[in-house]
Design a protein around this motif. Structure first.
Motif, short mmCIF file in Angstrom:
data_model
loop_
_atom_site.label_atom_id
_atom_site.label_comp_id
_atom_site.label_asym_id
_atom_site.label_seq_id
_atom_site.Cartn_x
_atom_site.Cartn_y
_atom_site.Cartn_z
N PRO A 297 -22.37 0.68 -37.62
CA PRO A 297 -21.95 1.70 -36.67
C PRO A 297 -21.22 1.04 -35.50
O PRO A 297 -21.58 -0.03 -35.06
N LYS A 298 -20.21 1.68 -35.03
CA LYS A 298 -19.47 1.14 -33.89
C LYS A 298 -20.16 1.59 -32.60
O LYS A 298 -20.02 2.73 -32.18
N VAL A 299 -20.91 0.69 -32.06
CA VAL A 299 -21.63 1.04 -30.84
C VAL A 299 -21.39 -0.07 -29.82
O VAL A 299 -21.31 -1.24 -30.20
N ASN A 300 -21.30 0.28 -28.57
CA ASN A 300 -21.19 -0.73 -27.52
C ASN A 300 -20.07 -1.71 -27.79
O ASN A 300 -20.21 -2.90 -27.54
N GLY A 301 -19.02 -1.27 -28.36
CA GLY A 301 -17.90 -2.17 -28.60
C GLY A 301 -18.21 -3.25 -29.62
O GLY A 301 -17.53 -4.25 -29.71
N GLY A 302 -19.31 -3.06 -30.41
CA GLY A 302 -19.71 -4.09 -31.38
C GLY A 302 -18.69 -4.19 -32.49
O GLY A 302 -18.87 -4.94 -33.41
N PRO B 29 -23.11 -3.82 -22.18
CA PRO B 29 -24.09 -4.91 -22.24
C PRO B 29 -23.56 -6.23 -21.66
O PRO B 29 -24.34 -7.16 -21.45
N ARG B 30 -22.26 -6.30 -21.41
CA ARG B 30 -21.72 -7.52 -20.80
C ARG B 30 -21.51 -7.37 -19.29
O ARG B 30 -21.03 -8.29 -18.63
N SER B 194 -25.51 -5.60 -27.28
CA SER B 194 -24.56 -4.86 -28.12
C SER B 194 -24.80 -5.22 -29.59
O SER B 194 -25.38 -6.26 -29.94
N TYR B 195 -24.29 -4.35 -30.43
CA TYR B 195 -24.36 -4.55 -31.87
C TYR B 195 -23.66 -5.86 -32.27
O TYR B 195 -24.15 -6.63 -33.10
N GLY B 196 -22.55 -6.13 -31.63
CA GLY B 196 -21.80 -7.35 -31.94
C GLY B 196 -22.55 -8.60 -31.48
O GLY B 196 -22.57 -9.62 -32.18
N GLU B 197 -23.17 -8.54 -30.31
CA GLU B 197 -23.93 -9.69 -29.82
C GLU B 197 -25.12 -9.96 -30.73
O GLU B 197 -25.46 -11.12 -30.99
N GLN B 198 -25.75 -8.89 -31.21
CA GLN B 198 -26.88 -9.11 -32.11
C GLN B 198 -26.41 -9.86 -33.36
O GLN B 198 -27.09 -10.77 -33.83
N ARG B 199 -25.23 -9.48 -33.87
CA ARG B 199 -24.71 -10.18 -35.05
C ARG B 199 -24.51 -11.66 -34.74
O ARG B 199 -24.91 -12.53 -35.52
#
Lengths: 302, 302
Positions: A297-302, B29-30, B194-199
């Motif tokens: 899912p695209k969340v928080n700019g992830g 989140p940043r 964020s979802y990206g940071e978790q990755r």
């Protein structure tokens, strides 16, 4: 960044027993057994020791993390470390916990201070409250006072009949042997201060308003029974210094040596455990691919 | 060496509620709310924040000691601090505990991590295990996960019927209001990544063999339900953000900001307590004279 272990190990120099009877009066509380010959003296020697404690602290934190990791991975086989600290008032238990145990991650520490037993605790066997406070597998426990109070203050103040406290040495030895069988590494340390050093520390509590709360007139009453306490310690340490769970006497008039010795004792015992990080229990490549593939899912700019 | 409290306080910037509905997707989140305008940028900004966390850590240690001292002196009136930490996996709870709580004396900390409930715990009300883990008066407690799991994972994974978990918001609010009445200072913090940071953090656990033990394939399964968890957090934080026990959202993609914000939250809450060292409850001059007069037994060269 691992410093070498000293030879002979610090624990051999501080261990009670080894064939000779314990004589506390023959151990100088200002001595520094095991401290390497240094090219520095005076305040520089203290700075050197403090720096070594910080460096060893980082190692202890890593060892603790490995111990915890093995428990999480199911590899620990019940292993855990329990540091038991005993001392006369002002002996430095609090400072030692702060500086040495404080180097480890608080998430992996279980610290318990034992005061006079509560009504409820008095209604149980003296080991009841101890058993309830034991660290979980993978944890490092610290006891600030312990079951040994039941053969120390209890003896000196005649709180139970002599045959009762005298029978406790064997009970303690059996209890501790059981813990070691379960996977406990027991490190029992007596911080040995002099009568004169205790007076200095009590005086400094009177002089410093931020330390008044630590001063209890009753401590000075106990001080008048110093020889009785030294005798009680001598017998307790002698009777309960077993191969499975030895006692160590750390000269503690010099705080920097106390912390240095305690850090080494912990380090040497951790080394016995030969800890390492547990291996992956999953397919690394597969997990890597899953993470990179999952746009999710695209969340928080992830 | 006390730095000034910021104006507006960091907690006002991070508090959930204050009249507007919570929208986690609108909180970057940043971002770094409350961080003062600095003449430095990039890595220097990080170093500056880390140094401030260390400095505030010393203050927190002193505040904790005063809290403990007041409890020992009987002045604390049941006061204690409880920090509740919640986050998605890799949110940084462990790191925050290590760096911020780790600045305090471990003797005054009671840290408890809550995993999936045991069989025994499942046999009780969901708050049973929480009540048993509450810090004693004069202590600082930290919960690494908490009773909020019972309206988060339990909701997303449908572990109980909706009417059951939905009723828990009110139960939690009543429970927490009771704690505050007893003297608890509750600081509830959601570390928002964020979802990206978790990755990125999951990938780094795969890359580093000393972190493999922290990686659980199940975490990636939970990751596929990211929007469900964000919705569950949004409702839990909104429903349980009370005046007595507010929630704070700390942007946590930047670890140095996370620790900086958490240190300030603790500091601002300690300031409310207006702590000081308790006064002497004995006759200072008399005690001084007793110590100097008492030559006592000649032991250890004392």
């Amino acid at each position: 960044m691992t410093a070498d272990l000293y030879e002979p190990p610090v624990r051999e120099l501080l261990r009670v027993g080894a064939g000779r009877p314990l004589d506390l009066s023959a151990i100088d509380p200002r001595s520094t057994p095991g401290l390497p010959a240094l090219s520095v003296t005076g305040p520089d020697r203290k700075s050197w020791a403090r720096a070594e404690v910080r460096r060893i602290g980082d190692e202890l934190a890593e060892q603790q993390e490995m111990l915890h990791a093995q428990a999480v991975a199911g590899d620990a086989a019940g292993r855990r470390v329990l540091l038991v600290l005993q001392a006369m008032d002002c002996g430095g238990k609090g400072g030692a916990v702060k500086r040495v145990a404080g180097a480890m991650n608080p998430l992996g520490l279980q610290i318990r201070a034992f005061g006079p037993p509560t009504e409820e605790e008095l209604g149980h066997h003296f080991l009841w409250r101890i058993r309830r406070a034991l660290p979980d597998a993978g944890q490092v426990g610290v006891f600030d006072r312990s079951h040994y109070e039941d053969v120390l203050v209890v003896r000196v103040e005649s709180l139970v009949p002599e045959e009762t406290w005298r029978a406790r040495y064997d009970e303690i030895n059996a209890f501790e042997a059981g813990l070691v069988d379960e996977g406990f590494v027991l490190i029992k340390v007596f911080l040995h201060i002099s009568y004169g050093e205790q007076r200095e520390r009590l005086l400094s509590r009177l002089t410093d308003p931020t330390k008044h709360w630590k001063y209890h007139p009753g401590d000075v009453d106990a001080r008048t029974k110093w020889p009785d306490y030294q005798a009680a310690y001598t017998e307790a340490l002698s009777r309960c210094a077993t191969d499975a769970a030895p006692w160590f006497v750390v000269p503690a008039d010099r705080k920097w040596y106390r912390d240095w010795a305690l850090a080494h004792l912990l380090r040497e015992h951790f080394a016995d455990l030969d800890l390492s990080y547990p291996p992956a229990r999953f397919d690394l490549r597969k997990e890597h691919a899953r993470l990179l593939a999952g746009d999710g899912p695209k969340v928080n700019g992830g």
